[in-house]
Design a protein around this motif. Structure first.
Motif, PDB file in Angstrom:
ATOM      1  N   VAL A 125      -5.541   7.704  -2.806  1.00 43.40           N
ATOM      2  CA  VAL A 125      -5.509   9.042  -3.401  1.00 43.40           C
ATOM      3  C   VAL A 125      -6.418   9.946  -2.576  1.00 43.40           C
ATOM      4  CG1 VAL A 125      -5.934  10.428  -5.462  1.00 43.40           C
ATOM      5  CG2 VAL A 125      -5.106   8.072  -5.704  1.00 43.40           C
ATOM      6  N   ASP A 126      -5.901  11.092  -2.169  1.00 44.21           N
ATOM      7  CA  ASP A 126      -6.692  12.002  -1.337  1.00 44.21           C
ATOM      8  C   ASP A 126      -7.522  12.921  -2.227  1.00 44.21           C
ATOM      9  OD1 ASP A 126      -7.710  13.224   0.894  1.00 44.21           O
ATOM     10  OD2 ASP A 126      -6.044  14.618   1.129  1.00 44.21           O
ATOM     11  N   MET A 127      -8.753  12.515  -2.471  1.00 45.33           N
ATOM     12  CA  MET A 127      -9.675  13.309  -3.278  1.00 45.33           C
ATOM     13  C   MET A 127     -10.385  14.386  -2.461  1.00 45.33           C
ATOM     14  SD  MET A 127      -9.717  12.121  -6.448  1.00 45.33           S
ATOM     15  CE  MET A 127     -11.331  12.446  -7.145  1.00 45.33           C
ATOM     16  N   PHE A 128     -10.426  14.192  -1.130  1.00 41.25           N
ATOM     17  CA  PHE A 128     -11.214  15.098  -0.284  1.00 41.25           C
ATOM     18  C   PHE A 128     -10.409  15.512   0.951  1.00 41.25           C
ATOM     19  CE2 PHE A 128     -13.986  11.992  -2.383  1.00 41.25           C
ATOM     20  CZ  PHE A 128     -14.722  12.840  -3.197  1.00 41.25           C
ATOM     21  N   PRO A 129      -9.387  16.362   0.773  1.00 43.94           N
ATOM     22  CA  PRO A 129      -8.598  16.806   1.922  1.00 43.94           C
ATOM     23  C   PRO A 129      -9.467  17.396   3.033  1.00 43.94           C
ATOM     24  CG  PRO A 129      -7.518  17.450  -0.103  1.00 43.94           C
ATOM     25  CD  PRO A 129      -8.865  16.890  -0.499  1.00 43.94           C
ATOM     26  N   HIS A 130      -9.035  17.144   4.263  1.00 42.88           N
ATOM     27  CA  HIS A 130      -9.667  17.654   5.489  1.00 42.88           C
ATOM     28  C   HIS A 130     -10.960  16.916   5.843  1.00 42.88           C
ATOM     29  CE1 HIS A 130      -6.611  20.642   5.119  1.00 42.88           C
ATOM     30  NE2 HIS A 130      -7.115  21.064   3.992  1.00 42.88           N
ATOM     31  N   VAL A 137       0.870  -1.175   0.000  1.00 43.09           N
ATOM     32  CA  VAL A 137       0.000   0.000   0.000  1.00 43.09           C
ATOM     33  C   VAL A 137       0.905   1.223   0.000  1.00 43.09           C
ATOM     34  CG1 VAL A 137      -1.834   1.265   1.168  1.00 43.09           C
ATOM     35  CG2 VAL A 137      -1.815  -1.242   1.243  1.00 43.09           C
ATOM     36  N   HIS A 138       0.897   1.947  -1.080  1.00 43.40           N
ATOM     37  CA  HIS A 138       1.789   3.085  -1.237  1.00 43.40           C
ATOM     38  C   HIS A 138       1.336   4.262  -0.373  1.00 43.40           C
ATOM     39  CE1 HIS A 138       4.027   1.222  -4.484  1.00 43.40           C
ATOM     40  NE2 HIS A 138       2.885   0.859  -5.035  1.00 43.40           N
ATOM     41  N   PRO A 139       2.206   5.233  -0.140  1.00 40.06           N
ATOM     42  CA  PRO A 139       1.779   6.458   0.551  1.00 40.06           C
ATOM     43  C   PRO A 139       0.640   7.136  -0.215  1.00 40.06           C
ATOM     44  CG  PRO A 139       4.168   6.349   0.461  1.00 40.06           C
ATOM     45  CD  PRO A 139       3.653   5.228  -0.406  1.00 40.06           C
ATOM     46  N   THR A 140      -0.249   7.779   0.522  1.00 37.29           N
ATOM     47  CA  THR A 140      -1.386   8.473  -0.084  1.00 37.29           C
ATOM     48  C   THR A 140      -0.906   9.609  -0.971  1.00 37.29           C
ATOM     49  OG1 THR A 140      -2.671   7.971   1.900  1.00 37.29           O
ATOM     50  CG2 THR A 140      -3.569   9.618   0.402  1.00 37.29           C
ATOM     51  N   LEU A 141      -1.459   9.666  -2.179  1.00 36.31           N
ATOM     52  CA  LEU A 141      -1.136  10.762  -3.095  1.00 36.31           C
ATOM     53  C   LEU A 141      -1.984  11.971  -2.721  1.00 36.31           C
ATOM     54  CD1 LEU A 141      -0.997   8.808  -6.487  1.00 36.31           C
ATOM     55  CD2 LEU A 141       0.904   9.446  -4.987  1.00 36.31           C
ATOM     56  N   GLY A 142      -1.338  13.000  -2.176  1.00 32.13           N
ATOM     57  CA  GLY A 142      -2.054  14.181  -1.710  1.00 32.13           C
ATOM     58  C   GLY A 142      -1.904  15.353  -2.658  1.00 32.13           C
ATOM     59  N   MET A 143      -2.401  16.510  -2.209  1.00 34.19           N
ATOM     60  CA  MET A 143      -2.382  17.727  -3.017  1.00 34.19           C
ATOM     61  C   MET A 143      -1.280  18.662  -2.538  1.00 34.19           C
ATOM     62  SD  MET A 143      -6.459  18.622  -3.442  1.00 34.19           S
ATOM     63  CE  MET A 143      -6.138  19.675  -4.888  1.00 34.19           C
ATOM     64  N   THR A 196      -8.685  14.155  -9.531  1.00 35.41           N
ATOM     65  CA  THR A 196      -9.274  13.188 -10.461  1.00 35.41           C
ATOM     66  C   THR A 196      -8.252  12.805 -11.523  1.00 35.41           C
ATOM     67  OG1 THR A 196     -11.514  14.013 -10.121  1.00 35.41           O
ATOM     68  CG2 THR A 196     -11.105  12.818 -12.161  1.00 35.41           C
ATOM     69  N   GLU A 197      -7.496  13.786 -11.993  1.00 32.52           N
ATOM     70  CA  GLU A 197      -6.455  13.491 -12.980  1.00 32.52           C
ATOM     71  C   GLU A 197      -5.393  12.568 -12.377  1.00 32.52           C
ATOM     72  OE1 GLU A 197      -3.720  15.973 -16.180  1.00 32.52           O
ATOM     73  OE2 GLU A 197      -5.411  16.948 -15.186  1.00 32.52           O
ATOM     74  N   VAL A 198      -5.079  12.768 -11.101  1.00 33.71           N
ATOM     75  CA  VAL A 198      -4.127  11.886 -10.411  1.00 33.71           C
ATOM     76  C   VAL A 198      -4.708  10.480 -10.283  1.00 33.71           C
ATOM     77  CG1 VAL A 198      -2.920  11.479  -8.221  1.00 33.71           C
ATOM     78  CG2 VAL A 198      -3.066  13.807  -9.162  1.00 33.71           C
ATOM     79  N   LEU A 199      -5.959  10.391  -9.865  1.00 31.50           N
ATOM     80  CA  LEU A 199      -6.637   9.106  -9.674  1.00 31.50           C
ATOM     81  C   LEU A 199      -6.702   8.325 -10.984  1.00 31.50           C
ATOM     82  CD1 LEU A 199      -8.436   7.526  -7.457  1.00 31.50           C
ATOM     83  CD2 LEU A 199     -10.377   8.508  -8.702  1.00 31.50           C
ATOM     84  N   TYR A 200      -7.171   8.984 -12.035  1.00 32.66           N
ATOM     85  CA  TYR A 200      -7.306   8.311 -13.319  1.00 32.66           C
ATOM     86  C   TYR A 200      -5.945   7.993 -13.932  1.00 32.66           C
ATOM     87  CZ  TYR A 200     -12.301   9.489 -13.213  1.00 32.66           C
ATOM     88  OH  TYR A 200     -13.632   9.601 -12.876  1.00 32.66           O
ATOM     89  N   GLY A 201      -4.961   8.860 -13.664  1.00 31.41           N
ATOM     90  CA  GLY A 201      -3.612   8.580 -14.133  1.00 31.41           C
ATOM     91  C   GLY A 201      -3.064   7.295 -13.534  1.00 31.41           C
ATOM     92  N   LYS A 202      -3.369   7.070 -12.255  1.00 30.92           N
ATOM     93  CA  LYS A 202      -2.935   5.830 -11.601  1.00 30.92           C
ATOM     94  C   LYS A 202      -3.690   4.633 -12.180  1.00 30.92           C
ATOM     95  CE  LYS A 202      -0.269   5.548  -8.990  1.00 30.92           C
ATOM     96  NZ  LYS A 202       1.164   5.117  -9.079  1.00 30.92           N
TER      97      LYS A 202
END
Length: 496
Positions: free
Chosen positions: A479-484, A160-166, A335-341
């Protein structure tokens, strides 16, 4: 769209009426003519009591964002507390195996605790983690995925990789759905207080695009000036229920949707003129009619009051038309990060046949079609399939075919027609994949399965089924789609 507090009583959705301690017990006694309420035998045996103040060591964080505390060996969920903290808490509600407590005082503070930037964070229920540093949020979300894989999926030693954040985890939402009410003779609009339908009026939501705030402010001002009344849930009277705002991050185009309790809007021409004058970037003003007594935002009928019936935005190089009711990911940057993965995991070389189950308006399908030989998208909502076909035409993509229906029915039919998927991509709703679809995937035996998930628990459950059917989980990337907020999306790669 903000969240519960980090100190004080920290009320939350599990805590009932908000009465606590002596006040709550006094009310119960008066209602029972002075008779003490009988304590269940199992509760009498617990090491903590309702109304008692105890010290708790906070050892984790729940899927609701509450601190997971230990007091006298008993688990207490404490809103506003963070892992690594020691706190004085007041027990408010008990179950046989756990309970809920309010934060009274922090005795030891986590180094990851930060001061929330939002002025209404302690009242509003939209965010849950603004009091936790962003770096720590990403760690917590990865751990949430790991914990679910182990506890629910019984899947250990998964990468499980580190979370991809913003880089900048603020102002990321392209859509606001704002309930309206009245206060002191004028309109208010904001978000619901935690665990209630009481509207917290707001001037700025720090996770919304600035244009969303500006539209809501102008609608309040114009509506109040025109004497528009807000809808009241308790009586079913009044007109304005919600204002929905959509903004194209790349195009700058804005859509405003007025959701009303009735087909007629008084002085509608003045309303439209006021919005256009105040907000030149608005390209579409729509009217949705919802006369049902429900907490569902949209009704069945939508009209265009002015401008276009759609606005446009991009994910990567793919252009999408967004209508009033169509689903479009609310964080276009991630979303671009998520779909890119997902595209990376699909490992497309240009000749593969890909099936996209739960394709919606075709967002993932069209993203994959840039690299695939042929993409087949299936979705049970016919309106979404219509939008998907329009989006394929908009981008001149001829290698995509969309069909409406249950995926577990449509996929076998495609197989009978000679379609042999090399890759199947699933992006199901929070409840996860239909068991029949999982069985269909195992029958079709694609080389790769890419699972895009918005729920770590149902992801773990479904991965277990696919692993038992002969697949291996190669890796998972959160992937962090919803920070906070407590929500985390993930992309998992399974290989046969």
């Amino acid at each position: 769209m903000k969240a519960k507090g980090t100190s004080g009583s920290a009320p939350g959705k599990h805590r009932g009426s908000g009465k606590s301690g002596a006040a709550g017990r006094a009310g119960n006694s008066a209602g029972n003519r002075g008779k003490a309420k009988e304590v269940p035998a199992w509760m009498a045996d617990l090491p903590v009591k309702i109304g008692q103040q105890v010290e708790a060591e906070i050892v984790g964080i729940s899927h609701d964002g509450e601190g997971v505390g230990r007091a006298n060996g008993f688990t207490l969920f404490v809103a506003g507390a963070l892992p690594g903290e020691r706190a004085l808490v007041r027990v408010e509600h008990l179950k046989k195996q756990y309970g809920y407590a309010a934060l009274v005082e922090l005795l030891e503070t986590s180094p990851d605790r930060v001061a929330p930037d939002c002025l209404i964070y302690e009242e509003c229920g939209g965010c849950q983690l603004q009091h936790l540093s962003y770096e720590a949020q990403l760690r917590v979300k990865r751990q949430q995925v790991v914990d679910n894989l182990v506890r629910i999926g019984k899947l250990e030693n998964i990468i499980v990789h580190p979370t991809l954040g913003m880089a900048d985890p603020w102002r990321y939402r392209n859509k606001a759905q704002v309930p309206f009410g009245e206060e002191r003779g004028g309109l208010i609009g904001g978000f619901y207080a935690q665990g209630s339908h009481r509207i917290i009026d707001m001037e700025a939501c720090l996770i919304q695009h600035e244009a969303n705030d500006e539209v809501v402010a102008r609608v309040k001002e114009i509506g109040s000036r025109l004497g528009i009344r807000a809808y009241r849930e308790e009586t079913g009277t009044g007109l304005l229920r919600h204002v929905v705002v959509k903004v194209g991050f790349r195009t700058g185009e804005i859509m405003v949707v007025l959701v009303t309790n009735g087909a007629d809007i008084p002085r509608v021409d003045e309303w439209v003129a006021g919005i256009r004058e105040a907000l030149p970037a608005v390209k579409s003003i729509c009217h949705n009619i919802n006369v049902r007594q429900t907490n569902v935002i949209f009704g069945d009928e939508t009209r265009v009051l002015w401008g276009s019936e759609v606005i446009y935005d991009y994910i990567g190089d793919v252009k999408f038309a967004i209508s009033a009711r169509s689903f479009f990911q609310v964080n276009p940057v991630q979303t671009e990060v998520l779909y890119g993965k997902a595209l990376e995991y699909a490992a497309l070389t240009g000749g593969e046949t890909v099936v996209d189950a739960y394709c919606g308006i075709g967002t993932i399908s069209l993203f994959l079609a840039q690299r695939a030989g042929q993409v087949y998208g299936v979705e049970i909502v016919e309106e979404a399939i219509s939008d998907a076909r329009k989006n394929a035409a908009l981008n001149g993509m001829m290698n995509v075919h969309f069909e409406a229906g249950p995926a577990e029915v449509v996929l076998p039919e495609w197989t009978r027609q000679g379609v042999r998927p090399d890759v199947i991509v699933v992006d199901p709703p929070r409840k996860g994949c239909d068991p029949a679809l999982l069985a269909t995937i195992l029958e079709l035996r694609p080389r790769r399965v890419v699972y895009v998930s918005c729920s770590a628990s149902t992801l773990a459950r479904d991965l277990r089924v696919l692993v038992d059917g002969g697949y291996g989980v190669a890796e998972v990337t959160p992937v962090d789609m919803f920070p906070h907020t407590v929500h985390v999306e993930s992309v998992a790669l399974l290989v046969r």
